[in-house]
Motif scaffolding. Structure first.
Motif, PDB file in Angstrom:
ATOM      1  N   ASN A 273      -0.106   2.258  -4.398  1.00 30.55           N
ATOM      2  CA  ASN A 273      -0.847   3.506  -4.595  1.00 30.55           C
ATOM      3  C   ASN A 273       0.101   4.643  -4.955  1.00 30.55           C
TER       4      ASN A 273
ATOM      5  N   GLN B 169       0.835  -1.199   0.000  1.00 29.94           N
ATOM      6  CA  GLN B 169       0.000   0.000   0.000  1.00 29.94           C
ATOM      7  C   GLN B 169       0.868   1.246   0.000  1.00 29.94           C
TER       8      GLN B 169
ATOM      9  N   ASN C 274      -1.307   0.961 -10.289  1.00 34.67           N
ATOM     10  CA  ASN C 274      -1.081   2.153  -9.473  1.00 34.67           C
ATOM     11  C   ASN C 274      -1.961   3.245 -10.085  1.00 34.67           C
TER      12      ASN C 274
ATOM     13  N   SER D  36       2.637   4.635  -1.176  1.00 33.69           N
ATOM     14  CA  SER D  36       2.033   5.789  -1.832  1.00 33.69           C
ATOM     15  C   SER D  36       3.097   6.847  -2.089  1.00 33.69           C
TER      16      SER D  36
END
Length: 772
Positions: A641, A617, A664, A619
């Motif tokens: 992400n 996860q 993504n 980012s």
């Protein structure tokens, strides 16, 4: 003056005398000219990297002081040694012009092509070494009847050898043609080699029957061929001089003859991977010099003769892959001289403690993997006084890892993978400062990685994949492998070389997986012997292959690189920026976890070849520093992400052969039409709606540039009545219609352009693959 004197005047006799006394100089000059021809040949095919031959001086009257050249008392060239001289191209065709040449060593180069026919004219040759090159074709050296030593190891020869043997056997003492692709029946080839002492045919495709009895043979290696047949009791005569016998990985069958007892000088007997059956010969117990006995993967009876206990120098015993069940026989616990006991691949269910093997005083390696042991790990394993390598993988052990493991101060490899272990990793793991490998993959471990693991300064290879470990990755993990040299140096001081725990590359593959560069390229070519050598070098800290030592300029050097495998767990939180300190690591795999936050820029400081953080996860933006990892071959950032634009620096990763940023959804930017990233197809960008392929083949937006914004709408301040509003509404309607039609048109054009680009990219990929 007589008629005879008139026919032969004094000047004739003077000339004849001068010829006789200067013949030696003329011959020497001829040798010099031949060597200068050789130098020209080598320099023409090796314009950049050259060996010592580049220092051969044409102004010297004699070549006898040139590097690599040996002469006899008459200044005639008798030896040429150009080993490890960076030689490419084909073999020089005129060695036969050196009539006194007895020694020729061209080993450890990259010489290719086939053997020149004129090499057969070097009738004086006694020692010929062409090993470790890439010479191909069939062998034709039948004219070299004076050969004493011939070494063709590790080339690409093929075909039969029958035209050469026994033709050149009369004086042959040492023959090594291993690691080629020779084939055909070798039955009878060496029956007329009366002086042969060393014969290595291993790692070829030979078939037939090798043994007819060699009077003086001391070492015989025929492993990994297709040889077959049974060995009769007359195989090993009363005058047997054998010291090493390796028949492993062939198709030999029947019972193994007890006459092996006649080979009283035998130090190593390797019968692995055949179809021998029946009783293990009790005659082996008469071999008082035997130190290595490998019987694995045959069909021998379960009973081990008591006589084998008489082998007072036995240090390696391999009785693996026999499908024996029940308890480990107690006789194994009575081989008190052993330091390696290999019992993997059986069906043992118990007897680890009762057999007494855990009390063997000098045991350094114990391999019980791939059996059917169950229950908790016996705490007695932690009391073994000298154990360095402990492999219990692929069993059914359950429960927790005993904390007493922290007292195994000498331990260098601990493999408990693929069991049913539960609980947490004990904090005392940090006491194992000599540990090089820790493999706990494929269990059901829970809890955190203890910060104490950072005390394992020798730990170069850590695999905790596919458990249920959770929590944050501790910053202290960055200290593992920071100083393995004390362990390596201790292994170098060992008098006896460290022997691998098994002879097959598959076991080694569990600790150095095929995905771990550069082993992904070489495992298919590895032989058992090469795996043994590689393993020995690794344990002593010697480099095996060049590794990337500078991430920004792709400098390759000799060194040892490690890996960190934490895939398939439940780790959360961010990746600690301290990971940038792991300068000895070339592979980091953190995929299949719950990691979040940004990817630390410090990743760019590592000499990485593989980096995988997929299915997390993570980012934020992809750090542009990743583009400085010039040795990176695999980069997988998929299923995260990540947002922002693809950094343009990625297009400079010229070694990249696998790239994935799929799924993504917030990642944006243009995929370039040229450069490394352009070589990857749409599968690398699946599920990335904001990613576009650039659609100008010449010019257009550069990598990382967003599409140009639409032109601003005109500002109209006019007010008016209903007609004007109708005009405005009509204009809006027309504009929306035109915009919709324009969007469809642009989409169609973009799709067409993308298909056209993809076709060009695919053509480029095919072209590169063909060129490679």
């Amino acid at each position: 003056m007589s008629k005879e004197e008139a026919r032969f005047p004094p000047c004739f006799f003077l000339g004849l005398y001068l010829i006789l006394i200067t013949g030696q100089a003329i011959s020497a000059a001829t040798d010099r000219e031949v060597l200068l021809q050789l130098k020209d040949h080598l320099e023409a095919t090796n314009p950049i990297r050259r060996g010592a031959y580049a220092r051969w001086n044409a102004s010297d009257s004699s070549p006898c002081n040139w590097p690599g050249i040996t002469c006899n008392d008459a200044d005639r060239v008798t030896g040429i040694n150009l080993a490890e001289s960076n030689i490419n191209g084909e073999i020089f065709p005129n060695f036969h012009l050196l009539p006194e040449l007895t020694h020729l060593d061209l080993s450890s180069n990259t010489i290719g092509g086939s053997l020149p026919a004129d090499l057969n004219k070097c009738s004086a040759l006694e020692h010929l070494n062409l090993s470790a090159n890439v010479i191909a074709g069939e062998l034709n050296l039948a004219g070299l009847t004076n050969l004493v030593m011939l070494d063709l190891t590790s080339n690409r020869f093929n075909g039969s050898i029958r035209s050469n043997f026994p033709a050149i056997c009369a004086n042959l003492v040492s023959l090594n043609i291993s690691s080629n692709s020779f084939s055909g029946d070798v039955t009878g080839c060496f029956d007329k080699c009366p002086k042969l002492e060393y014969l290595d045919l291993s790692y070829n495709l030979f078939d037939g029957y090798i043994w007819q009895g060699f009077q003086k043979l001391r070492e015989l290696f025929v492993s990994e061929n297709h040889l077959n047949g049974e060995l009769s009791s007359s195989t090993f005569a009363s005058n047997c001089a054998l010291e090493i016998l390796d028949l492993s990985t062939n198709n030999f069958s029947g019972t193994f003859p007890g006459s092996i007892a006649n080979c009283s000088k035998l130090t190593s007997l390797d019968l692995r991977d055949n179809a021998f059956m029946g009783e293990v010969p009790s005659g082996i117990g008469s071999l008082s010099e035997l130190n290595s006995l490998r019987l694995g993967n045959n069909a021998f009876d379960r009973t081990i003769p008591e006589e084998l206990l008489n082998c007072s120098k036995l240090v390696i015993l391999d009785f693996s892959s026999h499908d024996f069940g029940g308890d480990i026989p107690e006789i194994f616990g009575r081989f008190v001289t052993l330091d390696h006991l290999i019992l993997y691949g059986n069906q043992y269910t118990g007897g680890i403690e009762s057999s007494g093997i855990l009390k063997l005083p000098d045991l350094t390696t114990l391999n019980l993997s791939k059996n059917r042991f169950s229950g908790t790990l016996p705490v007695e394993i932690t009391t073994m006084p000298k154990i360095k390598i402990l492999i219990l993988a692929y069993n059914g052990f359950s429960g927790s890892i005993p904390p007493a493991v922290g007292g195994m101060a000498r331990l260098q490899l601990l493999d408990l993978s693929y069991n049913k272990l539960t609980g947490s990793i004990p904090l005392v793991i940090g006491n194992l400062t000599s540990l090089l490998w820790l493999t706990l993959a494929g269990n059901d471990l829970t809890g955190n990685i203890p910060p104490e693991i950072g005390n394992c300064s020798s730990l170069m290879w850590l695999n905790l994949a596919n458990n249920r470990l959770s929590g944050r990755i501790p910053p202290e993990i960055s200290a593992i492998g920071s100083d393995p040299n004390p362990t390596f140096e201790a292994n170098r001081r060992e008098i006896r070389q460290v022997t691998p725990v098994s002879g097959d590359c598959l076991t080694m593959n569990r600790w150095l997986p095929a995905s771990y560069p550069p082993f992904n390229f070489v495992y298919m070519m590895f032989t058992k012997r090469k795996c043994r050598t590689t393993w020995d070098r690794l344990l002593q800290g010697y480099a095996v292959f060049p590794i990337c030592s500078n991430s920004s300029s792709r400098i390759l050097s000799r060194g040892i690189s490690g890996y960190l495998q934490l895939s398939g767990n439940r780790f959360s939180g961010g990746i600690p920026p301290e990971i940038g300190r792991m300068r000895n690591f070339s592979m980091i795999q953190l995929d299949g976890n719950r990691l979040s936050s940004r990817l630390p820029r410090e990743i760019g400081q590592l000499p990485l070849v593989i980096f995988n953080v997929s299915s997390n996860q993570l980012s934020g933006e992809i750090p542009h520093e990743i583009g400085g990892l010039r040795c990176l071959t695999i980069l997988d950032l998929s299923q995260n992400n990540f947002s922002g634009e693809l950094p343009s620096s990625l297009n400079g990763l010229s070694e990249l052969n696998k790239f994935n940023v799929s799924y993504n959804p917030w990642l944006s930017g243009m995929v370039p039409s040229t450069g490394q990233i352009a070589t990857f197809d749409h599968d690398s960008f699946l599920g990335d709606p904001l990613i576009n392929f650039s659609f100008w083949l010449n010019g257009g937006p550069s990598f990382g540039s967003p599409p140009a914004p639409p032109p601003p709408a005109r500002n109209s301040s006019a007010a008016g009545g209903g007609g004007r509003w109708k005009s405005v509404l009509l204009g809006v309607f027309i504009a929306l219609t035109l915009a919709f039609v324009g969007t469809l048109t642009r989409t169609a054009v973009r799709c067409w352009r993308r298909r056209e680009l993809q076709a060009l990219v695919e053509e480029e990929r095919r072209r590169r693959n063909w060129a490679w």
